[in-house]
Design a protein around this motif. Structure first.
Motif, mmCIF file in Angstrom:
data_model
loop_
_atom_site.group_PDB
_atom_site.id
_atom_site.type_symbol
_atom_site.label_atom_id
_atom_site.label_comp_id
_atom_site.label_asym_id
_atom_site.label_seq_id
_atom_site.Cartn_x
_atom_site.Cartn_y
_atom_site.Cartn_z
ATOM 1 N N VAL A 1 -5.367 53.384 18.763
ATOM 2 C CA VAL A 1 -4.699 53.837 17.607
ATOM 3 C C VAL A 1 -3.734 52.803 17.159
ATOM 4 N N GLY A 2 -2.849 52.268 18.117
ATOM 5 C CA GLY A 2 -1.875 51.244 17.711
ATOM 6 C C GLY A 2 -2.507 49.918 17.419
ATOM 7 N N LYS B 1 5.264 58.811 23.819
ATOM 8 C CA LYS B 1 5.303 57.489 23.222
ATOM 9 C C LYS B 1 4.437 56.595 24.044
ATOM 10 N N THR C 1 -3.402 50.637 23.260
ATOM 11 C CA THR C 1 -4.028 52.022 22.628
ATOM 12 C C THR C 1 -5.001 51.516 21.409
ATOM 13 N N GLY D 1 -3.021 60.053 15.495
ATOM 14 C CA GLY D 1 -2.203 59.348 16.066
ATOM 15 C C GLY D 1 -1.467 58.412 14.925
ATOM 16 N N VAL E 1 3.368 54.346 19.561
ATOM 17 C CA VAL E 1 2.264 55.157 19.298
ATOM 18 C C VAL E 1 2.681 56.399 19.560
ATOM 19 N N ILE F 1 2.264 55.636 14.123
ATOM 20 C CA ILE F 1 3.140 54.812 14.803
ATOM 21 C C ILE F 1 4.412 54.409 14.234
ATOM 22 N N TYR G 1 1.823 50.473 21.348
ATOM 23 C CA TYR G 1 0.484 50.019 20.430
ATOM 24 C C TYR G 1 -0.411 48.917 20.971
#
Length: 255
Positions: free
Chosen positions: A142-143, A134, A140, A105, A113, A107, A137
């Motif tokens: 990853v975000g 999308k 998640t 992932g 993200v 951003i 953030y």
């Protein structure tokens, strides 16, 4: 094994000089001549040619070291290296090892993200994610990783100005609580999405650094909360090993 009859001795000697300079910086013609067993005149001519092409540089003491041409080549290699190509085998390895859905992932400038790679688990319950879709953030893993590793005064203000939507009862919807949460993420070195985007699913993520030390992407593993909780220690160990390996491939020197 190479066929010696095709090797050009002059070119081979010049490459040996470069190899020597990569190990022993700032040395003169005399030392190189002794080290390689080649006449000073021949060494001088090769160094003169290499200097003219930017492969070596000579200081005021007539000592030689590697030139900026190698830095230029190094950056070209790193810039041309697609992160997707580098990460893909690692993503597949993680998925195959744990049979959990695994993502790469990133951003964007609007703090959305999205996933560049998804390797799905064959389990019946898995994250309903899509490549290119999308995602928020703040909900998640990853975000959270990408925000925490790149947090600046400007980014803090953007977080404070964000609209937080509750996707589940576990979603953090207060900017100050989220910023406080990021401190823990930074300290731990990984982020978790504990049913904050989808009930029943948990995600953990770690960042990937490029040659500048900037965290440019993250790998996440997602699955049913009970299974992710039970296997968390093993999953984090795998994530750490894989993200470190990818970061090294992208030129980052691990501390």
């Amino acid at each position: 094994m190479s066929d010696e009859k095709y090797i050009m001795s002059s070119l081979s000697n010049a490459l040996d000089i470069l190899d020597l300079l990569s190990k022993r910086n700032n040395i003169g013609v005399m030392d190189i001549s002794k080290e390689m067993g080649i006449s000073k005149s021949s060494i001088f001519k090769m160094l003169y040619t290499l200097e003219a092409k930017g492969f070596v540089r000579k200081d005021y003491d007539a000592k030689y070291s590697l030139g900026m041409k190698f830095l230029e080549y190094g950056f070209n290699i790193l810039n041309n290296q697609s992160i997707v190509e580098v990460v893909m085998p690692h993503i597949k390895e993680i998925r195959d090892k744990h049979n959990e859905t695994t993502h790469l992932g990133v951003i964007d400038e609007d703090l959305n993200v999205f996933f560049l790679i998804k390797e799905s688990s064959n389990a019946s319950i898995q994250m309903a994610s899509q490549i290119g879709k999308k995602m928020p953030y703040y909900a998640t893993a990853v975000g959270k990783v990408l925000i925490s590793d790149n947090l600046s005064d400007e980014l803090i203000e953007r977080v404070r100005g964000s609209q937080f939507i509750a996707f589940t009862e576990n979603t953090i919807t207060d900017s100050e609580k989220f910023l406080e949460h990021l401190k823990m993420v930074k300290k731990d070195g990984y982020a978790s999405d504990m049913q904050e985007y989808e009930i029943g699913l948990t995600c953990i993520a770690m960042g990937i650094k490029n040659y500048t030390g900037k965290t440019v992407a993250a790998i996440s593993i997602s699955g049913p909360t009970d299974r992710m909780t039970e296997n968390k220690k093993t999953l984090l160990s795998t994530l750490k090993a894989q993200t470190d390996s990818i970061s090294r491939e992208l030129g980052y020197i691990l501390k």
